[in-house]
Design a protein around this motif. Sequence first.
Motif, mmCIF file in Angstrom:
data_model
loop_
_atom_site.group_PDB
_atom_site.id
_atom_site.type_symbol
_atom_site.label_atom_id
_atom_site.label_comp_id
_atom_site.label_asym_id
_atom_site.label_seq_id
_atom_site.Cartn_x
_atom_site.Cartn_y
_atom_site.Cartn_z
ATOM 1 N N PRO A 59 0.801 -1.236 0.000
ATOM 2 C CA PRO A 59 0.000 0.000 0.000
ATOM 3 C C PRO A 59 0.831 1.282 0.000
ATOM 4 O O PRO A 59 0.347 2.320 -0.449
ATOM 5 N N MET A 60 2.063 1.218 0.472
ATOM 6 C CA MET A 60 2.908 2.415 0.465
ATOM 7 C C MET A 60 3.530 2.655 -0.922
ATOM 8 O O MET A 60 3.966 3.756 -1.220
ATOM 9 N N ASP A 61 3.538 1.619 -1.774
ATOM 10 C CA ASP A 61 4.095 1.751 -3.115
ATOM 11 C C ASP A 61 3.053 2.182 -4.148
ATOM 12 O O ASP A 61 3.401 2.799 -5.150
ATOM 13 N N PHE A 62 1.808 1.802 -3.931
ATOM 14 C CA PHE A 62 0.739 2.272 -4.825
ATOM 15 C C PHE A 62 -0.514 2.547 -4.021
ATOM 16 O O PHE A 62 -1.056 1.667 -3.349
ATOM 17 N N ASN A 63 -0.947 3.783 -4.094
ATOM 18 C CA ASN A 63 -2.266 4.154 -3.583
ATOM 19 C C ASN A 63 -2.768 5.344 -4.373
ATOM 20 O O ASN A 63 -1.997 6.156 -4.880
ATOM 21 N N PHE A 64 -4.073 5.398 -4.528
ATOM 22 C CA PHE A 64 -4.721 6.436 -5.332
ATOM 23 C C PHE A 64 -6.032 6.811 -4.669
ATOM 24 O O PHE A 64 -6.828 5.952 -4.311
ATOM 25 N N LYS A 65 -6.228 8.101 -4.500
ATOM 26 C CA LYS A 65 -7.484 8.600 -3.934
ATOM 27 C C LYS A 65 -7.968 9.761 -4.793
ATOM 28 O O LYS A 65 -7.186 10.627 -5.171
ATOM 29 N N ILE A 66 -9.250 9.734 -5.098
ATOM 30 C CA ILE A 66 -9.872 10.826 -5.827
ATOM 31 C C ILE A 66 -11.218 11.134 -5.175
ATOM 32 O O ILE A 66 -11.953 10.221 -4.798
ATOM 33 N N GLU A 67 -11.481 12.414 -5.010
ATOM 34 C CA GLU A 67 -12.765 12.860 -4.464
ATOM 35 C C GLU A 67 -13.307 13.929 -5.407
ATOM 36 O O GLU A 67 -12.619 14.911 -5.702
ATOM 37 N N VAL A 68 -14.520 13.711 -5.885
ATOM 38 C CA VAL A 68 -15.139 14.611 -6.854
ATOM 39 C C VAL A 68 -16.540 14.965 -6.377
ATOM 40 O O VAL A 68 -17.280 14.103 -5.891
ATOM 41 N N SER A 69 -16.896 16.239 -6.520
ATOM 42 C CA SER A 69 -18.239 16.704 -6.172
ATOM 43 C C SER A 69 -18.965 17.130 -7.444
ATOM 44 O O SER A 69 -18.375 17.758 -8.333
ATOM 45 N N ALA A 70 -20.237 16.785 -7.530
ATOM 46 C CA ALA A 70 -21.089 17.186 -8.647
ATOM 47 C C ALA A 70 -22.190 18.091 -8.100
ATOM 48 O O ALA A 70 -22.768 17.818 -7.044
ATOM 49 N N PHE A 71 -22.458 19.155 -8.821
ATOM 50 C CA PHE A 71 -23.480 20.115 -8.430
ATOM 51 C C PHE A 71 -24.718 19.880 -9.276
ATOM 52 O O PHE A 71 -24.626 19.764 -10.496
ATOM 53 N N MET A 72 -25.884 19.818 -8.601
ATOM 54 C CA MET A 72 -27.118 19.499 -9.302
ATOM 55 C C MET A 72 -28.269 20.338 -8.781
ATOM 56 O O MET A 72 -28.315 20.694 -7.604
ATOM 57 N N ASP A 73 -29.203 20.627 -9.686
ATOM 58 C CA ASP A 73 -30.447 21.283 -9.321
ATOM 59 C C ASP A 73 -31.537 20.229 -9.290
ATOM 60 O O ASP A 73 -31.534 19.282 -10.092
ATOM 61 N N ILE A 74 -32.468 20.403 -8.373
ATOM 62 C CA ILE A 74 -33.587 19.474 -8.240
ATOM 63 C C ILE A 74 -34.839 20.199 -8.703
ATOM 64 O O ILE A 74 -35.242 21.200 -8.119
ATOM 65 N N GLU A 75 -35.426 19.710 -9.779
ATOM 66 C CA GLU A 75 -36.659 20.306 -10.294
ATOM 67 C C GLU A 75 -37.829 19.429 -9.902
ATOM 68 O O GLU A 75 -37.849 18.243 -10.190
ATOM 69 N N GLY A 76 -38.801 20.010 -9.229
ATOM 70 C CA GLY A 76 -39.955 19.253 -8.769
ATOM 71 C C GLY A 76 -39.664 18.562 -7.458
ATOM 72 O O GLY A 76 -38.611 18.738 -6.855
ATOM 73 N N ALA A 77 -40.611 17.775 -7.015
ATOM 74 C CA ALA A 77 -40.469 17.044 -5.751
ATOM 75 C C ALA A 77 -39.959 15.640 -6.042
ATOM 76 O O ALA A 77 -40.588 14.881 -6.769
ATOM 77 N N MET A 78 -38.780 15.338 -5.495
ATOM 78 C CA MET A 78 -38.197 14.005 -5.671
ATOM 79 C C MET A 78 -37.896 13.418 -4.313
ATOM 80 O O MET A 78 -37.477 14.123 -3.400
ATOM 81 N N ASP A 79 -38.073 12.111 -4.190
ATOM 82 C CA ASP A 79 -37.690 11.373 -2.995
ATOM 83 C C ASP A 79 -36.166 11.396 -2.891
ATOM 84 O O ASP A 79 -35.457 11.249 -3.887
ATOM 85 N N LYS A 80 -35.651 11.591 -1.664
ATOM 86 C CA LYS A 80 -34.204 11.705 -1.490
ATOM 87 C C LYS A 80 -33.464 10.428 -1.868
ATOM 88 O O LYS A 80 -32.328 10.486 -2.352
ATOM 89 N N LYS A 81 -34.069 9.285 -1.679
ATOM 90 C CA LYS A 81 -33.407 8.044 -2.102
ATOM 91 C C LYS A 81 -33.301 7.993 -3.627
ATOM 92 O O LYS A 81 -32.310 7.525 -4.172
#
Length: 138
Positions: A59-81
């Motif tokens: 694990p000290m020789d190869f590790n990779f981490k990526i964190e990405v955020s996506a921005f979205m608009d919610i149109e209408g009433a949607m269930d959170k699930k």
Amino acid sequence: MSDLIFKGLKVDEIDLTNKLQGEQQMNIEQRSSFNVKYTQDNKHCIATLTIDMMHKEKPMDFNFKIEVSAFMDIEGAMDKKEIHKNAYNEIYPHVRALAMTILVNAGLPPIAIPKVKMDDSNIKVNENNGQNQGGLYS
């Protein structure tokens, strides 16, 4: 009709360690997390996908981490699930392509991130008022 409108991506974190020498068989362990935060009016959300992978034996020789955020608009009433599932389906291909591009350009093989099946049993929705997190809540 309700809909989730994709507005864009932001890379929050990229971390890569590649100290492998020569051609090697890699046994990769992967962890991932996914979270959706909402504005108090439930008209916008930010979905964040974090992928963390490492060589099981080195694990000290190869590790990779990526964190990405996506921005979205919610149109209408949607269930959170339903929002959670749709947001994951929207962000996943972008993060997968980005991760593969980074890894290939770093001289590694194109490691594909497996897609997690989202169903109601593995989605937890926290009904929170969001006052402590800058107007966004999970």
